[in-house]
Design a protein around this motif. Sequence first.
Motif, PDB file in Angstrom:
ATOM      1  N   GLY A 156      -7.710  89.908 -68.248  1.00  0.00           N
ATOM      2  CA  GLY A 156      -8.359  91.201 -68.425  1.00  0.00           C
ATOM      3  C   GLY A 156      -8.574  91.540 -69.880  1.00  0.00           C
ATOM      4  O   GLY A 156      -8.505  90.681 -70.773  1.00  0.00           O
ATOM      5  N   LEU A 157      -8.846  92.822 -70.128  1.00  0.00           N
ATOM      6  CA  LEU A 157      -9.054  93.292 -71.493  1.00  0.00           C
ATOM      7  C   LEU A 157      -7.745  93.269 -72.269  1.00  0.00           C
ATOM      8  O   LEU A 157      -6.688  93.622 -71.740  1.00  0.00           O
ATOM      9  CB  LEU A 157      -9.606  94.722 -71.489  1.00  0.00           C
ATOM     10  CG  LEU A 157     -11.026  94.946 -70.977  1.00  0.00           C
ATOM     11  CD1 LEU A 157     -11.354  96.444 -71.013  1.00  0.00           C
ATOM     12  CD2 LEU A 157     -12.037  94.168 -71.799  1.00  0.00           C
ATOM     13  N   SER A 158      -7.830  92.904 -73.514  1.00  0.00           N
ATOM     14  CA  SER A 158      -6.672  92.980 -74.391  1.00  0.00           C
ATOM     15  C   SER A 158      -6.339  94.440 -74.677  1.00  0.00           C
ATOM     16  O   SER A 158      -7.215  95.308 -74.669  1.00  0.00           O
ATOM     17  CB  SER A 158      -6.965  92.251 -75.707  1.00  0.00           C
ATOM     18  OG  SER A 158      -5.960  92.512 -76.667  1.00  0.00           O
ATOM     19  N   GLY A 159      -5.079  94.704 -74.951  1.00  0.00           N
ATOM     20  CA  GLY A 159      -4.690  96.048 -75.359  1.00  0.00           C
ATOM     21  C   GLY A 159      -5.015  96.341 -76.806  1.00  0.00           C
ATOM     22  O   GLY A 159      -4.747  97.450 -77.294  1.00  0.00           O
ATOM     23  N   PHE A 160      -5.601  95.377 -77.493  1.00  0.00           N
ATOM     24  CA  PHE A 160      -5.951  95.519 -78.909  1.00  0.00           C
ATOM     25  C   PHE A 160      -7.389  95.046 -79.106  1.00  0.00           C
ATOM     26  O   PHE A 160      -8.023  94.545 -78.178  1.00  0.00           O
ATOM     27  CB  PHE A 160      -4.995  94.689 -79.773  1.00  0.00           C
ATOM     28  CG  PHE A 160      -3.550  95.008 -79.546  1.00  0.00           C
ATOM     29  CD1 PHE A 160      -2.963  96.118 -80.143  1.00  0.00           C
ATOM     30  CD2 PHE A 160      -2.767  94.223 -78.713  1.00  0.00           C
ATOM     31  CE1 PHE A 160      -1.634  96.427 -79.927  1.00  0.00           C
ATOM     32  CE2 PHE A 160      -1.429  94.520 -78.482  1.00  0.00           C
ATOM     33  CZ  PHE A 160      -0.864  95.627 -79.099  1.00  0.00           C
ATOM     34  N   THR A 161      -7.918  95.233 -80.298  1.00  0.00           N
ATOM     35  CA  THR A 161      -9.243  94.682 -80.575  1.00  0.00           C
ATOM     36  C   THR A 161      -9.144  93.158 -80.649  1.00  0.00           C
ATOM     37  O   THR A 161      -8.136  92.605 -81.068  1.00  0.00           O
ATOM     38  CB  THR A 161      -9.815  95.223 -81.892  1.00  0.00           C
ATOM     39  OG1 THR A 161      -8.870  95.014 -82.944  1.00  0.00           O
ATOM     40  CG2 THR A 161     -10.140  96.698 -81.778  1.00  0.00           C
TER      41      THR A 161
END
Length: 642
Positions: free
Chosen positions: A102-107
Motif C-alpha cells: 500500500g501507500l507508504s506512511g512517508f513521502t
Amino acid sequence: MSDATKTPLLDRVQSPSDLKRMSDAELSRLADELRAETIAAVSKTGGHLGAGLGVVELTVALHAVFDAPRDKIIWDVSHQSYPHKILTGRRHRMNTLRQKDGLSGFTKRSESPYDPFGAAHSSTSISAALGFAVARDLGGACETGHGDAIAVIGDGAMSAGMAFEAMNNAGHLKKRLIVILNDNEMSIAPPVGALSSYLSKLYAEAPFQELKAAAKGAVSLLPGPFQEGAKRARDMLKGLAIGGTLFEELGFSYVGPIDGHDMDQLLPILRTVKERATGPILIHALTTKGKGYGPAEGARDGGHATAKFNVVTGEQQKAKPNAPSYTSVFGDALVRHAGEDDRICAVTAAMPDGTGLKKLEARYPSRCFDVGIAEQHAVTFSAALAAGGMRPFCAIYSTFLQRGYDQVVHDVAIQRLPVRFAIDRAGLVGADGATHAGSYDIAFLSNLPGFTVMAAADEAELVHMVATAAAHDEGPIAFRYPRGEGVGIELPERGEVLEIGKGRIITEGQGVAILSYGTRLAEVRRAAEALRARGITPTIADARFAKPLDRDLVLDLAARHEALITIEEGAVGGFGSHVAQLLANEGVFDAGLKFRAMVLPDIFIDQASPEDMYRVAGLGAEDIEAMALRLLDVAKISDKRA
C-alpha cells in the motif's frame, strides 16, 4: 470516508492543478473537507494523525499557490504528508496506508512524482531543497521540470544540527529557496492575534526590502489605546525577533510569525513570496498539532501516532497485550538499577516515550536527559558523561543511531568509554517500513574494537542485559531488542550479570545446530518442533553476544554437528559474518562443515506487518526448517505435517 461526511470540493480535486480554479473562500472550505477526510482515513488504518492535521491549511495553500510537481514541495520527516497525498491523486488508496503493497506512511519518490524527495528521518528537507534549487540553476535534467524548492520543516526538526548546516550553506549560496518553519510548539497568544494578522497583511502588500520598515512602523499606525498593548506584545515576541535575527544572519529573509491555520494570511504571503523572492527566505508559521480534532489536540503527543480509532470518540482500537513490551521491560529494569546506583543516568534524542525513559524521568528527573532531535550530540554527551564518572545509558532506536555513527566511533569506541547503548526497534518494525528498520546496528557496532554487543532473545534476557550493561565499566556496550511485546515468559526479580562473551545451549541435539542471535529464537524453536516431527533433533543455542564471540561455543557446535546455521535480525556483515570468519580462520570448513548464515536479504523491505516482512526476508520458522533440511540433504516431505 464516512458516508455522512460530504466533500463536494474535495471530490473535484484529481490533482493540485484543480485548486487553482477555486476561490480563496472555496480553498478555506476545501481545507475543512481535507481535515475530515484525513481523520476518516487514518481512523481506518492508523498512522501519524496529529502532524498532518496541523498542516492541512498549509498543504492546501502550498498546492494552490505553487505548481507541483514542477515546484518541489519537500516535507521534513513527512509524517505530516497524508493531506498532501490526498490532494496529489492518492485519495483512493488511503485505505492502504502503511500496509503491505500500500501507500507508504512517508513521502516516497517511487510512489508519486509529487514526492520529489523521500523522507522519514528528520532535518533533511532544507538540504534537499537547496540541492533542487542548485540543480535548477545549473540546468539539471528533471522529468517534472524545475521550479521553486520549498522545504516544510517542524520546529523540532529545525533544532537538529543538519538543518542549520543546510541553512548556513543556503545563505552563502544565496539561491532562491523557500523554507517554511511549521512551529507547532509555541502557544504565545500575540503572534496569532490581531497585531500578527495586521503585520502579515503588510508583509503581503509590501516589497521585501520594505518589510522591516513596515513592521517597525506598524505600531505607530495603530489607534492610541492599542499602542501600549502592541508594545507589550512586541516585547513578548522578543524571543521570536531574536530567532528572526538568527535566520537573517544566516542569510535568510524572515517573515512571520503568521497563523498557519488562517488562509487569509497564508495565501497572500505565499503568493507574494512566489512573485518576489530572489534569495533564501524563511516563513515562520504557527500551527497546532492535531488541529481540528479534539482527541488529537488533547493528547499529550498531539495525536502523533495512533492505532485505528473511533472517529466520534477518538478511542483507539489497540489489542490488549499478552506480555509487557520490550520497551517497558527496559524502562522498569533501568529504574531499578538507577535506584541502587546514583551514577546511572540516561540520554535520549527526542524519544523519551518511545525508549521507555519516561519512567526514569518521572522518578529521577535530574538524571534523565532528552536532548532533542540530535543523535550526534546525544552520543558525544553520553561519552563525556562516562568520562566524567557517570554510567550513562544512551537509548536510541537502531535506525536513528545510524545518525550518530561517527560519534560512536570517534568519541566512544576509540576512547573506550563505557557508554551503554540501549537499542530499541531492532530488526524489522512493520508499518513504518524500510526507513525505520533496525537492520544495520549489529554490523556497524560489531566491527568496532573493544565494543561489547548483545541481543536479547526474550524479555527475561533483556532484564539480564540491562544488569550486565549497568555493571560493565571496561568499555562501550550495546544491547538490542525489538519493537512490541515480549514472548510472555516470567521476568526475573533481578537481572543477572552475564559473563561477557558467553552464550548458552537451549536444547542438545545432533546433525544440525542452530545458533540464534536475538529474538528469532522463538522461530528457531518452532522450526525445531517441525524438524523433530521428521525425526531430526537439532541443537539450539542462544549466542547472546555478537562481540566478543563465544569462540568455545561456536567451535564446539561446529565440531559436533554436520551442519551449523546462524540466524539474526540484521544485515550481512553482522553476527553470521563474524562466525564465518572464525570458522574459516580455524580451518573448520576444511573438515567439511556445512554452514549457512541466515540474515536480512540485501534489499530494503517495504512496510507490512512484521510477520510479513520477516516472511519476505526468509527468516520465519519454515525458512529455518527448510535450510536445515537442505544442509542435511533431507528431501522435504510435504504430507508429514498435513
